[in-house]
Design a protein around this motif. Sequence first.
Motif, mmCIF file in Angstrom:
data_model
loop_
_atom_site.group_PDB
_atom_site.id
_atom_site.type_symbol
_atom_site.label_atom_id
_atom_site.label_comp_id
_atom_site.label_asym_id
_atom_site.label_seq_id
_atom_site.Cartn_x
_atom_site.Cartn_y
_atom_site.Cartn_z
ATOM 1 N N MET A 52 0.867 -1.214 0.068
ATOM 2 C CA MET A 52 0.137 0.072 0.136
ATOM 3 C C MET A 52 0.906 1.252 -0.039
ATOM 4 N N LEU A 53 1.951 1.215 0.544
ATOM 5 C CA LEU A 53 3.001 2.211 0.522
ATOM 6 C C LEU A 53 3.370 2.533 -1.019
ATOM 7 N N GLY A 54 3.466 1.580 -1.771
ATOM 8 C CA GLY A 54 3.986 1.590 -2.963
ATOM 9 C C GLY A 54 2.836 2.391 -3.748
ATOM 10 N N LEU A 55 1.561 1.822 -3.507
ATOM 11 C CA LEU A 55 0.469 2.528 -4.371
ATOM 12 C C LEU A 55 0.532 4.166 -3.872
ATOM 13 N N SER A 56 0.763 4.256 -2.679
ATOM 14 C CA SER A 56 0.421 5.600 -2.157
ATOM 15 C C SER A 56 1.753 6.543 -2.801
ATOM 16 N N PHE A 107 0.996 8.267 5.456
ATOM 17 C CA PHE A 107 1.564 7.970 6.855
ATOM 18 C C PHE A 107 0.579 6.998 7.763
ATOM 19 N N ILE A 108 -0.602 6.928 7.254
ATOM 20 C CA ILE A 108 -1.371 5.691 7.939
ATOM 21 C C ILE A 108 -0.505 4.462 7.848
ATOM 22 N N CYS A 109 -0.206 4.307 6.358
ATOM 23 C CA CYS A 109 0.267 3.057 6.000
ATOM 24 C C CYS A 109 2.023 2.962 6.679
ATOM 25 N N ILE A 110 2.441 4.040 6.614
ATOM 26 C CA ILE A 110 3.907 4.000 7.061
ATOM 27 C C ILE A 110 4.017 3.741 8.550
ATOM 28 N N TYR A 111 2.860 4.216 9.273
ATOM 29 C CA TYR A 111 3.078 3.911 10.861
ATOM 30 C C TYR A 111 2.721 2.532 10.941
ATOM 31 N N ALA A 112 1.618 1.935 10.328
ATOM 32 C CA ALA A 112 1.197 0.525 10.454
ATOM 33 C C ALA A 112 2.623 -0.434 10.020
ATOM 34 N N HIS A 113 3.114 -0.065 9.087
ATOM 35 C CA HIS A 113 4.422 -0.732 8.565
ATOM 36 C C HIS A 113 5.501 -0.718 9.560
ATOM 37 N N VAL A 209 13.666 3.523 -1.968
ATOM 38 C CA VAL A 209 12.592 2.538 -2.284
ATOM 39 C C VAL A 209 13.342 1.277 -2.905
ATOM 40 N N PHE A 210 13.803 1.363 -3.979
ATOM 41 C CA PHE A 210 14.562 0.519 -4.598
ATOM 42 C C PHE A 210 15.622 -0.351 -3.792
ATOM 43 N N LEU A 211 16.390 0.540 -3.009
ATOM 44 C CA LEU A 211 17.565 -0.150 -2.188
ATOM 45 C C LEU A 211 16.870 -0.823 -1.028
ATOM 46 N N HIS A 212 15.747 -0.445 -0.590
ATOM 47 C CA HIS A 212 15.014 -1.089 0.403
ATOM 48 C C HIS A 212 14.458 -2.561 0.065
ATOM 49 N N LEU A 213 13.840 -2.494 -1.044
ATOM 50 C CA LEU A 213 13.332 -3.688 -1.833
ATOM 51 C C LEU A 213 14.721 -4.724 -2.304
ATOM 52 N N PHE A 214 15.787 -4.077 -2.480
ATOM 53 C CA PHE A 214 16.760 -4.728 -2.783
ATOM 54 C C PHE A 214 17.129 -5.716 -1.833
ATOM 55 N N PHE A 215 17.522 -4.971 -0.671
ATOM 56 C CA PHE A 215 18.272 -5.622 0.452
ATOM 57 C C PHE A 215 17.077 -6.703 0.939
ATOM 58 N N LEU A 216 15.821 -6.431 0.800
ATOM 59 C CA LEU A 216 14.814 -7.139 1.469
ATOM 60 C C LEU A 216 14.417 -8.562 0.630
ATOM 61 N N LEU A 245 -4.350 -7.086 -3.601
ATOM 62 C CA LEU A 245 -5.397 -6.386 -4.345
ATOM 63 C C LEU A 245 -6.587 -6.192 -3.505
ATOM 64 N N PHE A 246 -6.565 -7.150 -2.325
ATOM 65 C CA PHE A 246 -7.802 -6.826 -1.367
ATOM 66 C C PHE A 246 -7.446 -5.740 -0.627
ATOM 67 N N GLY A 247 -6.072 -5.381 -0.246
ATOM 68 C CA GLY A 247 -5.770 -4.446 0.636
ATOM 69 C C GLY A 247 -5.792 -2.982 -0.281
ATOM 70 N N TYR A 248 -5.579 -3.301 -1.331
ATOM 71 C CA TYR A 248 -5.690 -1.986 -2.435
ATOM 72 C C TYR A 248 -7.082 -1.474 -2.344
ATOM 73 N N VAL A 249 -8.071 -2.567 -2.510
ATOM 74 C CA VAL A 249 -9.432 -2.249 -2.555
ATOM 75 C C VAL A 249 -10.077 -1.481 -1.227
ATOM 76 N N CYS A 250 -9.613 -2.014 -0.187
ATOM 77 C CA CYS A 250 -9.793 -1.378 1.373
ATOM 78 C C CYS A 250 -9.285 -0.006 1.544
ATOM 79 N N PHE A 251 -7.940 0.209 0.774
ATOM 80 C CA PHE A 251 -6.956 1.338 0.447
ATOM 81 C C PHE A 251 -7.978 2.584 -0.083
ATOM 82 N N MET A 252 -8.450 1.998 -1.351
ATOM 83 C CA MET A 252 -8.762 3.111 -2.147
ATOM 84 C C MET A 252 -10.270 3.602 -1.557
#
Length: 436
Positions: A52-56, A107-113, A209-216, A245-252
């Motif tokens: 969801m952070l990526g979508l945001s 920020f809602i998503c990042i705090y949950a993350h 973000v790309f570096l974060h995903l690369f190391f992840l 996708l279900f998360g995206y629907v709730c987010f949207m």
Amino acid sequence: MVSSNYMNNNINLPKKGVTWRSTNKLVKVMNDSFYDLPCPVNLNAWWSFGSMLGLSLVIQLISGLLLSIHYTAHESMAFDSVVHIMRNVEKGWMLRNAHANGSSMFFICIYAHIGRGLYYGSYMDKTVWFFGVHLFLLTMAEAFLGYTLPWGQMSYWGATVITNMLSVIPVVGEGMLRYVWGGWTVCNSTLKRFYTLHFLLPFVMVAFVFLHLFFLHEKGSNNPLGIDSSTMCIPFHPFYTVKDLFGYVCFMFFFMYLVCVDPELLGNHLNYWPADPMKTPIHVQPEWYFMFAYAILRSIPHKAGGVYVMFLSIAVLYLIPSLHSGKYRSLCFYPFNQLVFWVLVASLISLTWIGARPVRAPYIILGQLLSVIYFSSLLLNPPSLWLWDKLVEYPELYVSRPVDLKWLKCLFIFKLLKLLGLKKGARKWADKCVKA
């Protein structure tokens, strides 16, 4: 990006033949990072907030680029250009509301993350965690810069208050403040500099973000149990694409409610007044996602001390991996520490509420009390994990002893004596209980 051994040892991954996804080099990188990415089998809904952070981020980038076409970064025209976007540009009201409320959703998503990372011990992968904290700080800087651009009353005075914090830096603080302002106060030069930084900073964020995903993806995701899952993985598609996708629907659903129905739910009505340097608002406050830090800032009566403690409330995230002391990563195995974690969440929400209250009693003392609880629960939770490990550790010498209520009472005193450092006394007590 994931090692070949990690992928080949997974009994749950389908055996792949030669496909176009594995032969094309560029597509193969994307395929191994998203489509066929091996993921732990037990990931829950909290892992969807990363997607969801990526979508945001995508929503903010697109809406921001479109808004920049019509925005004018000048102190005499910035506010009017925002009004022009809202009233005259085709669907401009939706575009502006999407960008303004998109930051709140971010920020809602990042705090949950971050909360998920603290609860399940994802911070033990230090490189990924540190890049995540870097991104959090960049996001806060980007949000502050964007908040000043409408050049409304709260934008102007918020910029004045926040930038004045630079003055507490010894020796160079005043010089830095004048350089940021481009004059002796917040002015047209300040607005232009903030607009330029607000436009460029997202590209830096995308790189992080790309570096974060690369190391992840290099090591693989953590899981709710915090245990090694390299032999129990499933491909990202279709198992987790459906969840995301279900998360995206709730987010949207919630996002479009904010955009189309109640766009000012998380905003400030004072920002609909043009900036007036001669009229200070009664209560200058930032956006809701900065309220917890603002409440901590004003809880300290000393200006420099308040600024340092406020920044420490965020920078403390860098210390969390070094403080971990438990055998296990996840708090699933630590009932007491789960309670402490939810105390942390409650203190964060309460500080956000306190930040929106006037600076008077009883809110001042409540803010100070909640600040102490926030730092205590955040800093003392990871180091205290070893206490629970010691309490539940069963003595090897007495494995053959049948467990009953009487033995549990003896075991409790045995553990207490060991925690106090009385090892000989604990051994004598246990021997006495066994003979009894």
